[in-house]
Write a protein that holds these residues in place. Sequence first.
Motif, PDB file in Angstrom:
ATOM      1  N   MET A  78      -1.926  19.498 -31.349  1.00 16.74           N
ATOM      2  CA  MET A  78      -2.797  19.172 -30.223  1.00 16.74           C
ATOM      3  C   MET A  78      -2.554  17.773 -29.664  1.00 16.74           C
ATOM      4  SD  MET A  78      -6.252  21.141 -31.380  1.00 16.74           S
ATOM      5  CE  MET A  78      -6.045  20.964 -33.133  1.00 16.74           C
ATOM      6  N   GLU A  79      -2.190  16.819 -30.526  1.00 24.47           N
ATOM      7  CA  GLU A  79      -1.925  15.466 -30.036  1.00 24.47           C
ATOM      8  C   GLU A  79      -0.714  15.456 -29.111  1.00 24.47           C
ATOM      9  OE1 GLU A  79      -1.756  12.534 -33.136  1.00 24.47           O
ATOM     10  OE2 GLU A  79      -3.631  13.248 -34.015  1.00 24.47           O
ATOM     11  N   GLU A  80       0.353  16.134 -29.539  1.00 25.66           N
ATOM     12  CA  GLU A  80       1.563  16.195 -28.719  1.00 25.66           C
ATOM     13  C   GLU A  80       1.286  16.925 -27.411  1.00 25.66           C
ATOM     14  OE1 GLU A  80       1.392  17.133 -31.878  1.00 25.66           O
ATOM     15  OE2 GLU A  80       2.953  16.134 -33.026  1.00 25.66           O
ATOM     16  N   CYS A  81       0.554  18.024 -27.492  1.00 28.88           N
ATOM     17  CA  CYS A  81       0.279  18.832 -26.303  1.00 28.88           C
ATOM     18  C   CYS A  81      -0.626  18.104 -25.311  1.00 28.88           C
ATOM     19  CB  CYS A  81      -0.349  20.156 -26.702  1.00 28.88           C
ATOM     20  SG  CYS A  81       0.763  21.195 -27.683  1.00 28.88           S
ATOM     21  N   ALA A  82      -1.503  17.250 -25.814  1.00 27.38           N
ATOM     22  CA  ALA A  82      -2.419  16.515 -24.945  1.00 27.38           C
ATOM     23  C   ALA A  82      -1.707  15.389 -24.203  1.00 27.38           C
ATOM     24  CB  ALA A  82      -3.581  15.950 -25.755  1.00 27.38           C
ATOM     25  N   ASN A  83      -0.576  14.955 -24.735  1.00 28.07           N
ATOM     26  CA  ASN A  83       0.179  13.874 -24.122  1.00 28.07           C
ATOM     27  C   ASN A  83       1.041  14.424 -22.996  1.00 28.07           C
ATOM     28  OD1 ASN A  83       1.857  11.756 -23.436  1.00 28.07           O
ATOM     29  ND2 ASN A  83       2.281  11.165 -25.553  1.00 28.07           N
ATOM     30  N   GLU A  84       0.632  14.174 -21.769  1.00 29.06           N
ATOM     31  CA  GLU A  84       1.338  14.702 -20.589  1.00 29.06           C
ATOM     32  C   GLU A  84       2.793  14.242 -20.544  1.00 29.06           C
ATOM     33  OE1 GLU A  84       0.315  16.887 -18.256  1.00 29.06           O
ATOM     34  OE2 GLU A  84      -1.592  17.128 -19.296  1.00 29.06           O
TER      35      GLU A  84
END
Length: 170
Positions: A78-84
Amino acid sequence: MRCDFVLDEDLNVYLMEVNMSPNLSSAHFEGNKHLYEQVIYNSLSVSGIARNVPASLKSRPAYVKDFQVSERDIAVAMEECANEESCDSCTEETCKLCQKCLSADEKEMLKDAYMEHLNRRSTRRVYPEPMTQEDAQNYDTGEDASLEANDRLMRAWFRAKCLQDISWCQ
């Protein structure tokens, strides 16, 4: 949430209802529909009233699938995915597990895997191979090059779930 119980003369406990501020009507709060359904279903499962049948999500009605496994349950990285900046494209290997990058069929496949994991009882997973959290952390994705796309996705998802929770490693 509020749970109402009843005791009989033998001190057997019966769950009568589960309420949340003060009711679970999705007519008032449509956005909370899945949360309400999961609260009710999980409360009834813990008490032994609800059962997980049949084994395959594909044979369950759509509304049952929704409250047994949500997209939040299958979410990883989720952290990677949240980073545009790091996941602006679904072509990056690290982004393939982001909710926005998963197809409907891939989401269903991961929901099936999630339910199989929860219902595995004393059995062990054969594929992807069981691992330790250290193995999952140090895994070389280059080893996956010979796998089909769904197998690569499944292996990456189990690695990510293992890193989140050790129970997913075995």
